[in-house]
Design an enzyme around this catalytic site. Structure first.
Site, PDB file in Angstrom:
ATOM      1  N   GLU A  28     -83.179  -4.359  52.224  1.00 42.89           N
ATOM      2  CA  GLU A  28     -84.492  -4.302  51.552  1.00 42.89           C
ATOM      3  C   GLU A  28     -85.640  -4.345  52.561  1.00 42.89           C
ATOM      4  O   GLU A  28     -85.447  -4.660  53.743  1.00 42.89           O
ATOM      5  CB  GLU A  28     -84.628  -5.444  50.550  1.00 42.89           C
ATOM      6  CG  GLU A  28     -84.570  -6.814  51.217  1.00 42.89           C
ATOM      7  CD  GLU A  28     -85.405  -7.857  50.497  1.00 42.89           C
ATOM      8  OE1 GLU A  28     -86.592  -7.577  50.206  1.00 42.89           O
ATOM      9  OE2 GLU A  28     -84.878  -8.957  50.243  1.00 42.89           O
ATOM     10  N   LYS A  89     -95.903  -4.618  47.234  1.00 42.60           N
ATOM     11  CA  LYS A  89     -94.603  -5.244  46.972  1.00 42.60           C
ATOM     12  C   LYS A  89     -94.067  -4.633  45.684  1.00 42.60           C
ATOM     13  O   LYS A  89     -94.663  -4.792  44.627  1.00 42.60           O
ATOM     14  CB  LYS A  89     -94.781  -6.762  46.841  1.00 42.60           C
ATOM     15  CG  LYS A  89     -93.496  -7.510  46.495  1.00 42.60           C
ATOM     16  CD  LYS A  89     -93.737  -9.018  46.454  1.00 42.60           C
ATOM     17  CE  LYS A  89     -92.629  -9.714  45.684  1.00 42.60           C
ATOM     18  NZ  LYS A  89     -92.908 -11.143  45.474  1.00 42.60           N
ATOM     19  N   VAL A 109     -85.567  -7.033  45.984  1.00 46.05           N
ATOM     20  CA  VAL A 109     -84.152  -6.918  45.644  1.00 46.05           C
ATOM     21  C   VAL A 109     -83.992  -5.996  44.427  1.00 46.05           C
ATOM     22  O   VAL A 109     -83.152  -5.097  44.426  1.00 46.05           O
ATOM     23  CB  VAL A 109     -83.533  -8.311  45.374  1.00 46.05           C
ATOM     24  CG1 VAL A 109     -82.152  -8.194  44.740  1.00 46.05           C
ATOM     25  CG2 VAL A 109     -83.457  -9.111  46.674  1.00 46.05           C
ATOM     26  N   ASP A 141     -92.369 -17.535  34.922  1.00 42.96           N
ATOM     27  CA  ASP A 141     -92.117 -16.726  36.114  1.00 42.96           C
ATOM     28  C   ASP A 141     -90.627 -16.708  36.455  1.00 42.96           C
ATOM     29  O   ASP A 141     -90.085 -17.667  37.004  1.00 42.96           O
ATOM     30  CB  ASP A 141     -92.939 -17.280  37.295  1.00 42.96           C
ATOM     31  CG  ASP A 141     -92.901 -16.360  38.509  1.00 42.96           C
ATOM     32  OD1 ASP A 141     -92.119 -15.385  38.496  1.00 42.96           O
ATOM     33  OD2 ASP A 141     -93.666 -16.613  39.461  1.00 42.96           O
ATOM     34  N   ASP A 145     -85.468  -9.628  39.739  1.00 39.23           N
ATOM     35  CA  ASP A 145     -84.179  -9.465  40.434  1.00 39.23           C
ATOM     36  C   ASP A 145     -83.010  -9.823  39.523  1.00 39.23           C
ATOM     37  O   ASP A 145     -81.957  -9.186  39.560  1.00 39.23           O
ATOM     38  CB  ASP A 145     -84.105 -10.373  41.674  1.00 39.23           C
ATOM     39  CG  ASP A 145     -85.076  -9.987  42.776  1.00 39.23           C
ATOM     40  OD1 ASP A 145     -85.730  -8.930  42.666  1.00 39.23           O
ATOM     41  OD2 ASP A 145     -85.175 -10.753  43.762  1.00 39.23           O
ATOM     42  N   LYS A 162     -83.495 -18.543  46.856  1.00 41.81           N
ATOM     43  CA  LYS A 162     -84.338 -19.367  47.720  1.00 41.81           C
ATOM     44  C   LYS A 162     -84.506 -20.753  47.093  1.00 41.81           C
ATOM     45  O   LYS A 162     -84.775 -20.878  45.912  1.00 41.81           O
ATOM     46  CB  LYS A 162     -85.691 -18.701  47.932  1.00 41.81           C
ATOM     47  CG  LYS A 162     -85.600 -17.560  48.930  1.00 41.81           C
ATOM     48  CD  LYS A 162     -86.912 -16.906  49.198  1.00 41.81           C
ATOM     49  CE  LYS A 162     -87.271 -15.934  48.106  1.00 41.81           C
ATOM     50  NZ  LYS A 162     -86.486 -14.701  48.079  1.00 41.81           N
TER      51      LYS A 162
HETATM   52  N1  PSU Z   1     -85.287 -13.013  50.646  1.00 43.09           N
HETATM   53  C1  PSU Z   1     -85.894 -13.404  51.801  1.00 43.09           C
HETATM   54  N2  PSU Z   1     -87.225 -13.149  51.936  1.00 43.09           N
HETATM   55  C2  PSU Z   1     -87.917 -12.457  50.979  1.00 43.09           C
HETATM   56  C3  PSU Z   1     -87.288 -12.051  49.773  1.00 43.09           C
HETATM   57  C4  PSU Z   1     -85.967 -12.365  49.677  1.00 43.09           C
HETATM   58  O1  PSU Z   1     -85.249 -13.983  52.665  1.00 43.09           O
HETATM   59  O2  PSU Z   1     -89.090 -12.184  51.192  1.00 43.09           O
HETATM   60  C5  PSU Z   1     -88.017 -11.257  48.723  1.00 43.09           C
HETATM   61  C6  PSU Z   1     -87.006 -10.315  48.067  1.00 43.09           C
HETATM   62  O3  PSU Z   1     -87.499  -9.008  48.199  1.00 43.09           O
HETATM   63  C7  PSU Z   1     -86.967 -10.721  46.615  1.00 43.09           C
HETATM   64  C8  PSU Z   1     -88.372 -11.189  46.421  1.00 43.09           C
HETATM   65  O4  PSU Z   1     -86.587  -9.670  45.761  1.00 43.09           O
HETATM   66  O5  PSU Z   1     -88.606 -11.946  47.627  1.00 43.09           O
HETATM   67  C9  PSU Z   1     -88.525 -11.979  45.146  1.00 43.09           C
HETATM   68  O6  PSU Z   1     -89.858 -11.923  44.753  1.00 43.09           O
HETATM   69  P1  PSU Z   1     -90.265 -12.417  43.283  1.00 43.09           P
HETATM   70  O7  PSU Z   1     -89.930 -13.874  43.277  1.00 43.09           O
HETATM   71  O8  PSU Z   1     -91.757 -12.140  43.182  1.00 43.09           O
HETATM   72  O9  PSU Z   1     -89.467 -11.614  42.311  1.00 43.09           O
HETATM   73 MN    MN Z   2     -92.339 -13.667  39.893  1.00 36.93          MN
END
Ligand code: PSU
Ligand code: MN
Length: 307
Positions: A28, A89, A109, A141, A145, A162
């Site tokens: 990604e 993004k 992702v 939220d 993914d 995470k």
């Molecule tokens: N994993 C990492 N660093 C990141 C991400 C994942 O180590 O920056 C990113 C991925 O692209 C994942 C996104 O899909 O963060 C999730 O964002 P959100 O919580 O806004 O869906």
């Molecule tokens: Mn989000």
């Protein structure tokens, strides 16, 4: 290879591998544009591509550059995505806009899975997936993914979700959506920077061959969902949970205070946690992505053999 829209550019080595049935690993680009600072982001992206090659697969880093969908990026394109501050993004909802309006966009992702699937790439390595945010009962939220994993047949190798997320909630939603969560060589679901989360592994496999066989069986059962493979960070690289938790809690409280919302939440927290750990979280993040790239290449090789 399948017929793709005119605005797709598949790198020559990726196209060759796909047409000959050789292993390919998708990577990604949000982690490059929004997940790590420059120049660590670019160095990591290039190192991860080298690891995939050394492990016998062809890397395909995915992004949108000037409205063109790239399946495999040149070093110049990676540099452009790593340096610029106006890169969008892109999740599933944003992809058509970036293409139609000819923007640069880094794929999360969700968007990387969707594009990998269109191009015929079945294995994808990342750091950590998005998931259910802490306080989601208030903010609703939940990362796109998780929904993408439910409907797109790509196997995603990560180091867990995470740890700044609500991990029990994330596992619940994966189960509700019918997404298998496999932990590689551990009985515990990993928490990204840490090996432990206190949560049991929904499924455990100890070899890439077994994981490939699992995915093959998903297909013969007619299941069109993806699979999540959580590969715990190596012990030498991890930051124990007890050390991470206060930093995560502090960063999350500050984010709420500062009114950070939506797409900005994950990049904001990653940056803040990087500062609070004096860069240790970034070093762990780099190490775990490399670790995932190795396992992904191994799984892709077994899947190519059973195609
Ligand atoms: N994993 C990492 N660093 C990141 C991400 C994942 O180590 O920056 C990113 C991925 O692209 C994942 C996104 O899909 O963060 C999730 O964002 P959100 O919580 O806004 O869906
Ligand atoms: Mn989000």
């Amino acid at each position: 290879m399948r017929e793709l829209p005119e605005y797709f550019d598949v790198a020559a080595d990726v196209a060759n591998a796909l047409s000959s049935g050789a292993p390919v690993v998708a990577l990604e680009s949000t982690i490059v544009s929004h997940g790590m600072p420059y120049p660590e982001n670019l160095e990591t992206a290039l190192a991860v591509e080298r690891i995939v090659r050394k492990s016998g697969a062809v890397p395909a880093t995915i992004a949108v550059v000037g409205g063109r969908v790239k399946i495999g990026l040149s070093e110049d394109e990676l540099e452009r995505l790593g340096r610029a501050s106006d890169v969008l993004k892109l999740s599933r909802a944003d992809l058509p806009h970036a293409v139609a309006s000819r923007h640069d966009g880094a794929t999360t992702v969700a968007a990387t899975m969707l594009l990998a699937d269109l191009a015929g790439v079945r294995v994808f390595a990342t750091g950590g997936i998005g998931g259910v945010h802490r306080g989601s009962e208030r903010t609703l939220d939940i990362s796109a993914d998780l929904y993408e994993l439910a409907r797109t047949p790509v196997t995603v190798i990560c180091a867990g979700a995470k740890a700044l997320l609500d991990l029990p909630g994330t596992l619940e939603v994966l189960e509700t959506l019918g997404v298998p969560a496999i932990v590689y060589r551990s009985d515990e679901f990993p928490a990204f920077w840490s090996r432990e989360s206190g949560l049991p592994a929904p499924l455990r496999y100890d070899s890439a061959a077994e994981i490939a066989r699992f995915v093959q069986t998903q297909r013969t059962l007619g299941l069109r969902s993806g699979a999540l493979v959580a590969n715990p960070i190596e012990a030498a690289d991890e930051i124990p949970r007890s050390e991470m938790e206060p930093c995560i809690a502090a960063a999350a409280a500050e984010a709420q205070e500062a009114g950070i919302r939506g797409k900005a939440v994950t990049p904001w927290l990653l940056e803040r946690i990087g500062r609070l750990t004096s860069g240790r979280s970034l070093a762990a993040n780099v190490a775990l992505v490399k670790n995932n790239a190795r396992l992904a290449a191994e799984i892709a090789a077994f899947m190519a053999n059973t195609a």
